[in-house]
Structure formats: C-alpha cells, structure tokens
Design a protein around this motif. Structure first.
Motif, PDB file in Angstrom:
ATOM      1  N   ALA A 175      44.546  47.447  48.014  1.00 27.57           N
ATOM      2  CA  ALA A 175      44.812  48.822  48.433  1.00 27.57           C
ATOM      3  C   ALA A 175      43.549  49.670  48.405  1.00 27.57           C
ATOM      4  N   GLY A 176      42.400  49.044  48.141  1.00 24.55           N
ATOM      5  CA  GLY A 176      41.133  49.757  48.147  1.00 24.55           C
ATOM      6  C   GLY A 176      40.802  50.480  46.861  1.00 24.55           C
ATOM      7  N   GLU A 177      41.583  50.275  45.806  1.00 22.77           N
ATOM      8  CA  GLU A 177      41.341  50.950  44.535  1.00 22.77           C
ATOM      9  C   GLU A 177      40.295  50.168  43.728  1.00 22.77           C
ATOM     10  N   ILE A 178      39.295  50.898  43.216  1.00 25.21           N
ATOM     11  CA  ILE A 178      38.217  50.306  42.424  1.00 25.21           C
ATOM     12  C   ILE A 178      38.612  50.364  40.952  1.00 25.21           C
ATOM     13  N   MET A 179      38.554  49.227  40.277  1.00 22.56           N
ATOM     14  CA  MET A 179      39.002  49.143  38.883  1.00 22.56           C
ATOM     15  C   MET A 179      37.904  48.570  37.999  1.00 22.56           C
ATOM     16  N   VAL A 180      37.771  49.194  36.851  1.00 26.54           N
ATOM     17  CA  VAL A 180      36.862  48.709  35.809  1.00 26.54           C
ATOM     18  C   VAL A 180      37.696  48.527  34.541  1.00 26.54           C
ATOM     19  N   ASN A 181      37.729  47.315  34.027  1.00 25.04           N
ATOM     20  CA  ASN A 181      38.561  46.997  32.857  1.00 25.04           C
ATOM     21  C   ASN A 181      40.015  47.401  33.081  1.00 25.04           C
ATOM     22  N   ASP A 182      40.537  47.073  34.254  1.00 28.26           N
ATOM     23  CA  ASP A 182      41.932  47.328  34.637  1.00 28.26           C
ATOM     24  C   ASP A 182      42.268  48.818  34.742  1.00 28.26           C
ATOM     25  N   THR A 183      41.247  49.669  34.819  1.00 26.11           N
ATOM     26  CA  THR A 183      41.449  51.110  34.983  1.00 26.11           C
ATOM     27  C   THR A 183      40.909  51.549  36.343  1.00 26.11           C
ATOM     28  N   VAL A 184      41.733  52.259  37.100  1.00 24.39           N
ATOM     29  CA  VAL A 184      41.308  52.729  38.418  1.00 24.39           C
ATOM     30  C   VAL A 184      40.310  53.860  38.253  1.00 24.39           C
ATOM     31  N   VAL A 185      39.108  53.666  38.800  1.00 21.28           N
ATOM     32  CA  VAL A 185      38.054  54.677  38.688  1.00 21.28           C
ATOM     33  C   VAL A 185      37.707  55.298  40.037  1.00 21.28           C
ATOM     34  N   GLY A 186      38.293  54.833  41.090  1.00 22.13           N
ATOM     35  CA  GLY A 186      38.006  55.392  42.406  1.00 22.13           C
ATOM     36  C   GLY A 186      38.686  54.591  43.501  1.00 22.13           C
ATOM     37  N   ARG A 187      38.408  55.000  44.719  1.00 19.72           N
ATOM     38  CA  ARG A 187      38.991  54.316  45.875  1.00 19.72           C
ATOM     39  C   ARG A 187      38.023  54.421  47.042  1.00 19.72           C
ATOM     40  N   ILE A 188      37.904  53.356  47.797  1.00 18.36           N
ATOM     41  CA  ILE A 188      37.001  53.370  48.943  1.00 18.36           C
ATOM     42  C   ILE A 188      37.663  54.084  50.108  1.00 18.36           C
ATOM     43  N   GLY A 189      36.865  54.816  50.845  1.00 25.24           N
ATOM     44  CA  GLY A 189      37.397  55.575  51.969  1.00 25.24           C
ATOM     45  C   GLY A 189      37.543  54.721  53.226  1.00 25.24           C
TER      46      GLY A 189
END
Length: 279
Positions: A175-189
């Motif tokens: 879905a384009g969501e960026i995750m670090v250690n299973d935490t969503v930190v952003g999303r690509i446009g």
C-alpha cells in the motif's frame, strides 16, 4: 514536377523523424520505467486537379464553351504529427535493493473521452517548482537522508512533502506505507492521471501537466487499484525486436523517397540541359 520534389522530401523528413524516435526508444530499452513512443503519421490535404479546356457547341455560329474536366486527386505529402507515449505496464524485475520500487497497475478506470485507461506515477519535486511524475522507481538516499531519484530530485509523499529516512533499513508494504520496526513512518506519493496522453514529456523519464497543476492522489482516486513493490523495478516497455523491425521499415521508406527524389532530379536536369537547349 516541382511539387514532386516537395512530396518526396516530406516523406524523407517524416521517416527521418520517425527513425529518431525509434532510436530513442532503442537507447532506453534498459532504462527503468521508460515508456516507448509511437509515431502518428498524417497526410497533407489532397488537391483536386482539373484541366482547363473548351468544348465546341454545334450552332449556326461556332461557339466555344469553357470546360474543366476533373483529372483526379493529388497527394501533397506526409508528416509526423506527434509522438505518443505508450503507457503499458513494463516487465517487473527483482533488484533486492531497499530503495528500488515498482508500481504494479491493477484496475484503472477507462477515460470516457479517449476510451483508454489512466496511469499512475511516482511524484517528485522539481527544482523549477511544482511536481513532476515518473515511473522510474530507482531511488536512493542522499547525504541528509532524503529519498531522491538518481538525478537528485526529491521523492514526495501524498501530501507533497519530502520523505526523510534514517537509513536504508526500512520496509514498504504494497500500500506504499514505509515502516521501520513495524511502525509506519511515512508513505510514498503516487499520482493518478486519467488521461496520461495530455502530459508533457520533459526527458529523463519525467512528465508534467500542461497547466502546472498537481495530479490527484492515486490512493484516494475512485476505482484505482494498484500495488507498490519494494526491491523491484519496472523495466522499459520497449520491445527491442519490434523496434528494430520498425527502424528497418522506416529506413526503407526513407530510401524509397530518396530514390524518387533522385529520379525527379534527373528529369529536371534533362529538361533544363537537353530539352530546353537552344540550338
């Protein structure tokens, strides 16, 4: 005869421009996300030829009436009207690099005016202002940690802001969501164009809108379904063998028009230096 020069020359010019377009396609056969172009040829308006003549009418006093019988149509040449990008999905290949992304087209609404489906793009920031759009997901992190293209353009999130990451140790879901250690930190446009043929090609795989306005967010577009794949890249959609065949065909057409032009030149040379010679 002079009109024949123009007709043959227009054929040569159009085939030369088509060849240049095909050469550009072939040169980018390995460029990620590159969309090949297809030429649109169009003929100049035809002319209807008539012969000026006169016809005698059998009367007591001879009467000549003007008469203009039609000879037929005359083609005045051809030109390449435009080069149309083909936005078909390219093959997907795995790269195993965390900063490589590929857009996988799913369901795209059909534009009722064109009868063709829309297209999605990554959104990037342009130095001259505004957003540009690309299918090339070969990204990297700059020295400050921002996600950028290989030529230094900042990749944007759906809100139009730059994406800042601590390092390349991150994951992205489909879905384009960026995750670090299973935490969503952003999303690509990801932007959606319902009629991509209206986009203007700028080079280096970038497109922009005609009026400079930003394309709508693809995640919120009705009926648009797609996936974002991390560690994958979309290859060029150019078919190398088909492009080579088209280049040979264009070259033969150019050569045929060249021979016609040479024939006209020899005829003109004979008309000037032999028929028109005064003894």
């Amino acid at each position: 005869m002079l009109r024949g020069f123009y007709t043959a020359a227009s054929g040569m010019i159009s085939q030369q421009r088509k060849t240049e377009m095909l050469v550009n396609n072939m040169a980018n056969v390995n460029t990620p996300g590159f969309k090949g172009e297809q030429s649109s040829m169009r003929a100049f308006p035809e002319l209807l030829l008539q012969r000026f003549d006169k016809q005698s009418v059998p009367t007591q006093k001879p009467l000549n009436m003007p008469f203009s019988p039609q000879i037929g149509g005359l083609n005045t040449g051809v030109y390449m009207q435009e080069a149309i990008p083909q936005f078909a999905q390219g093959d997907i290949r795995e790269t195993e690099l965390n900063t490589d992304f590929a857009l996988i087209d799913g369901t795209m609404p059909i534009n009722p005016e064109t009868g063709r489906s829309g297209t999605i793009f990554f959104s990037v920031e342009h130095p001259n202002g505004g957003q540009r759009y690309t299918r090339n997901g070969n990204f990297t992190l700059d020295a400050a940690g921002y996600l950028t293209t290989m030529n230094g353009l900042y990749v944007l999130n759906p809100e139009g802001n730059r994406i800042l990451l601590a390092n390349e140790d991150f994951n992205m879901n489909r879905a384009g969501e960026i995750m670090v250690n299973d935490t969503v930190v952003g999303r690509i446009g990801v932007a959606y164009a319902d009629n991509p043929e209206l986009l203007i090609k700028e080079g280096e795989g970038l497109y922009r809108t005609v009026n400079g306005e930003n394309l709508p967010n693809a995640f919120n577009a009705a009926g648009v379904e797609f996936e974002v794949r991390q560690r994958f890249l979309e290859r060029s959609n150019v078919d190398a063998s088909q492009t080579m065949t088209a280049m040979l065909t264009a070259y033969r057409a150019f050569e045929a028009n060249q021979k016609v032009l040479q024939a006209y030149d020899r005829s003109m040379d004979k008309a000037v230096n032999e028929i028109g010679r005064v003894n």
